[in-house]
Motif scaffolding. Structure first.
Motif, PDB file in Angstrom:
ATOM      1  N   MET A 181      34.226  44.630  52.787  1.00 14.31           N
ATOM      2  CA  MET A 181      35.651  44.488  52.554  1.00 14.31           C
ATOM      3  C   MET A 181      36.020  45.625  51.947  1.00 14.31           C
ATOM      4  SD  MET A 181      36.173  41.282  49.997  1.00 14.31           S
ATOM      5  CE  MET A 181      35.163  41.105  48.377  1.00 14.31           C
ATOM      6  N   ALA A 182      37.390  45.982  52.300  1.00 12.51           N
ATOM      7  CA  ALA A 182      37.893  47.220  51.456  1.00 12.51           C
ATOM      8  C   ALA A 182      39.371  46.849  51.462  1.00 12.51           C
ATOM      9  CB  ALA A 182      37.916  48.506  52.380  1.00 12.51           C
ATOM     10  N   HIS A 183      40.199  47.318  50.343  1.00 16.48           N
ATOM     11  CA  HIS A 183      41.644  47.193  50.039  1.00 16.48           C
ATOM     12  C   HIS A 183      41.784  45.810  50.081  1.00 16.48           C
ATOM     13  CE1 HIS A 183      41.092  51.527  51.017  1.00 16.48           C
ATOM     14  NE2 HIS A 183      41.025  51.430  52.410  1.00 16.48           N
ATOM     15  N   VAL A 184      41.207  45.209  48.903  1.00 19.79           N
ATOM     16  CA  VAL A 184      41.537  43.703  49.028  1.00 19.79           C
ATOM     17  C   VAL A 184      42.061  43.305  47.512  1.00 19.79           C
ATOM     18  CG1 VAL A 184      40.330  41.213  48.730  1.00 19.79           C
ATOM     19  CG2 VAL A 184      39.582  43.102  50.454  1.00 19.79           C
ATOM     20  N   GLU A 185      43.180  42.596  47.590  1.00 22.40           N
ATOM     21  CA  GLU A 185      43.904  42.005  46.505  1.00 22.40           C
ATOM     22  C   GLU A 185      43.839  40.324  46.358  1.00 22.40           C
ATOM     23  OE1 GLU A 185      47.836  43.275  45.987  1.00 22.40           O
ATOM     24  OE2 GLU A 185      47.354  45.395  47.087  1.00 22.40           O
ATOM     25  N   ILE A 186      43.334  39.989  45.401  1.00 20.53           N
ATOM     26  CA  ILE A 186      42.955  38.447  44.974  1.00 20.53           C
ATOM     27  C   ILE A 186      43.644  37.818  43.940  1.00 20.53           C
ATOM     28  CG2 ILE A 186      41.272  36.678  44.935  1.00 20.53           C
ATOM     29  CD1 ILE A 186      39.221  38.754  46.443  1.00 20.53           C
ATOM     30  N   GLU A 211      34.900  47.653  48.226  1.00 23.30           N
ATOM     31  CA  GLU A 211      35.518  48.888  47.865  1.00 23.30           C
ATOM     32  C   GLU A 211      37.118  48.600  47.667  1.00 23.30           C
ATOM     33  OE1 GLU A 211      35.918  53.461  49.087  1.00 23.30           O
ATOM     34  OE2 GLU A 211      34.759  52.205  50.223  1.00 23.30           O
ATOM     35  N   ASP A 212      37.638  49.030  46.631  1.00 15.75           N
ATOM     36  CA  ASP A 212      38.924  49.040  46.396  1.00 15.75           C
ATOM     37  C   ASP A 212      39.497  47.452  46.137  1.00 15.75           C
ATOM     38  OD1 ASP A 212      41.583  49.743  45.778  1.00 15.75           O
ATOM     39  OD2 ASP A 212      42.223  50.131  47.751  1.00 15.75           O
ATOM     40  N   LEU A 213      38.749  46.944  45.050  1.00 16.51           N
ATOM     41  CA  LEU A 213      39.055  45.382  45.038  1.00 16.51           C
ATOM     42  C   LEU A 213      39.826  45.082  43.754  1.00 16.51           C
ATOM     43  CD1 LEU A 213      38.539  42.390  45.542  1.00 16.51           C
ATOM     44  CD2 LEU A 213      36.260  42.801  44.428  1.00 16.51           C
ATOM     45  N   HIS A 214      41.060  44.358  43.879  1.00 14.65           N
ATOM     46  CA  HIS A 214      41.845  44.224  42.717  1.00 14.65           C
ATOM     47  C   HIS A 214      41.921  42.711  42.442  1.00 14.65           C
ATOM     48  CE1 HIS A 214      43.528  48.426  42.404  1.00 14.65           C
ATOM     49  NE2 HIS A 214      43.204  48.477  43.628  1.00 14.65           N
ATOM     50  N   ALA A 232      29.472  46.899  44.840  1.00 13.23           N
ATOM     51  CA  ALA A 232      31.216  47.063  44.682  1.00 13.23           C
ATOM     52  C   ALA A 232      31.425  48.306  43.975  1.00 13.23           C
ATOM     53  CB  ALA A 232      31.805  46.046  43.708  1.00 13.23           C
ATOM     54  N   ARG A 233      32.644  49.072  44.329  1.00  8.52           N
ATOM     55  CA  ARG A 233      33.121  50.228  43.893  1.00  8.52           C
ATOM     56  C   ARG A 233      34.680  50.188  43.827  1.00  8.52           C
ATOM     57  NH1 ARG A 233      31.961  55.677  47.055  1.00  8.52           N
ATOM     58  NH2 ARG A 233      33.417  54.827  48.504  1.00  8.52           N
ATOM     59  N   GLY A 234      35.371  50.762  42.601  1.00 11.56           N
ATOM     60  CA  GLY A 234      36.715  50.555  42.579  1.00 11.56           C
ATOM     61  C   GLY A 234      37.259  49.204  42.365  1.00 11.56           C
ATOM     62  N   VAL A 235      36.493  48.501  41.311  1.00 11.04           N
ATOM     63  CA  VAL A 235      36.934  47.259  41.194  1.00 11.04           C
ATOM     64  C   VAL A 235      37.995  47.193  40.017  1.00 11.04           C
ATOM     65  CG1 VAL A 235      36.262  44.906  40.508  1.00 11.04           C
ATOM     66  CG2 VAL A 235      34.901  46.095  42.153  1.00 11.04           C
ATOM     67  N   GLN A 236      39.043  46.278  39.890  1.00  8.90           N
ATOM     68  CA  GLN A 236      39.717  46.158  39.027  1.00  8.90           C
ATOM     69  C   GLN A 236      40.337  44.827  38.618  1.00  8.90           C
ATOM     70  OE1 GLN A 236      43.397  48.552  38.481  1.00  8.90           O
ATOM     71  NE2 GLN A 236      42.628  50.098  40.011  1.00  8.90           N
ATOM     72  N   ILE A 237      39.992  44.245  37.543  1.00 12.27           N
ATOM     73  CA  ILE A 237      40.217  42.570  36.869  1.00 12.27           C
ATOM     74  C   ILE A 237      41.075  42.740  36.086  1.00 12.27           C
ATOM     75  CG2 ILE A 237      39.152  40.470  36.563  1.00 12.27           C
ATOM     76  CD1 ILE A 237      36.401  41.734  37.542  1.00 12.27           C
ATOM     77  N   HIS A 238      42.240  42.027  36.309  1.00 10.43           N
ATOM     78  CA  HIS A 238      43.233  41.610  35.179  1.00 10.43           C
ATOM     79  C   HIS A 238      43.633  40.108  35.233  1.00 10.43           C
ATOM     80  CE1 HIS A 238      44.277  45.775  35.036  1.00 10.43           C
ATOM     81  NE2 HIS A 238      44.112  45.812  36.366  1.00 10.43           N
ATOM     82  N   ARG A 239      43.142  39.505  34.073  1.00 12.46           N
ATOM     83  CA  ARG A 239      43.294  38.194  33.880  1.00 12.46           C
ATOM     84  C   ARG A 239      44.558  37.781  33.377  1.00 12.46           C
ATOM     85  NH1 ARG A 239      39.313  37.003  28.920  1.00 12.46           N
ATOM     86  NH2 ARG A 239      40.262  38.956  28.474  1.00 12.46           N
ATOM     87  N   ALA A 240      44.977  36.417  33.932  1.00 13.36           N
ATOM     88  CA  ALA A 240      46.330  35.945  33.491  1.00 13.36           C
ATOM     89  C   ALA A 240      46.670  36.177  32.025  1.00 13.36           C
ATOM     90  CB  ALA A 240      46.747  34.634  33.692  1.00 13.36           C
ATOM     91  N   ASP A 241      47.842  36.535  31.582  1.00 13.67           N
ATOM     92  CA  ASP A 241      48.368  36.795  30.144  1.00 13.67           C
ATOM     93  C   ASP A 241      48.136  35.399  29.304  1.00 13.67           C
ATOM     94  OD1 ASP A 241      48.687  39.574  30.609  1.00 13.67           O
ATOM     95  OD2 ASP A 241      50.598  39.125  30.836  1.00 13.67           O
TER      96      ASP A 241
END
Length: 256
Positions: A181-186, A211-214, A232-241
């Motif tokens: 998978m590429a260019h995925v937002e979850i 790749e490019d996983l947000h 995985a490459r280009g992974v960003q993880i942001h938890r709920a505030d």
């Protein structure tokens, strides 16, 4: 129209719609159900030109190989619970330029070759899209407002290019799958019992290349990998505030 010559596709909901018509541009059918009856006979693609309401699951068992259901730029298919379209044992079915409302999509029963291209699934009561077995492709797919996981992949091969998925409990679950998978937002919300809210969960000896996983706004682990292989490459993880004072979980968890 939408790339088809008159007569090359079975047209639904366009001019003078009636199920007694032949499905041409000037004499379109009234319902998807009748269009499927004709498509089963000659294999022509189905072209939706207005919003369609279906009263029960559309079971595509026995559909001709290579069947195409085309929303011609984004017509709505408002359907039954829990599955608006049930791809049971189908081969090489393509869903294109569709918006499915109030019901999910399922592939199973040795279905393979399924392609979803520019498809939105919104408001499914449970799982938005369930893929069980076979080799399948998602391109420009958007899954929102599901009552359960947005996307579930079980013992299946799946190629993804641009997916935005939101779920409850888990945004995307891969169990025994082989996924590229590429260019995925979850993203994911907690369920009614206040449990989980994981972004991407990979388990049961799955193999995933991403790749490019947000992964955003999760309330448990953003990424949870158990007994599986992830590259995985280009992974960003942001938890709920925050979630009313509760702990929002780890960014990533890896277990055997």
């Amino acid at each position: 129209m939408c790339g088809y010559a008159n007569g090359d596709a079975i047209t639904v909901g366009y001019i003078n719609p009636d199920d007694g018509n032949d499905g041409t541009f000037g004499a379109s059918l009234a319902t998807l159900e009748r269009a499927l009856e004709l498509a089963y006979q000659d294999g022509r693609p189905i072209l939706l030109r207005s919003t369609q309401y279906v009263s029960g699951d559309i079971d595509l068992f026995g559909a001709p190989d290579g069947l195409v259901i085309d929303g011609c730029g984004g017509e709505q298919l408002i359907g039954a619970l829990p599955w608006t379209l049930d791809l049971n044992g189908t081969r090489d079915v393509t869903l294109r330029d569709l918006i499915l409302v109030d019901g999910g999509v399922r592939t199973w029963g040795e279905a393979t070759g399924t392609v979803l291209h520019n498809v939105t699934i919104q408001g499914a009561p449970d799982i938005g899209l369930a893929i069980q077995g076979g080799h399948n492709t998602l391109r420009d797919v958007f899954i929102t407002g599901s009552g359960g996981p947005g996307l579930v992949v079980e013992v299946a091969s799946l190629s993804i290019d641009h997916l935005v998925v939101n779920g409850v409990g888990v945004g995307m679950l891969v169990s025994g799958g082989d996924v590229t998978m590429a260019h995925v937002e979850i993203s994911a919300q907690r369920d009614d019992g206040g449990q989980l809210g994981r972004g991407l969960q990979i388990q049961d000896y799955s193999v995933v290349v991403a790749e490019d996983l947000h992964i955003d706004d999760t309330y448990d682990a953003g990424l949870f990998v158990s007994a599986s292989n992830l590259t995985a490459r280009g992974v960003q993880i942001h938890r709920a505030d925050s979630c009313d004072g509760c702990y929002t979980g780890d960014g990533a968890v890896f277990t055997r």
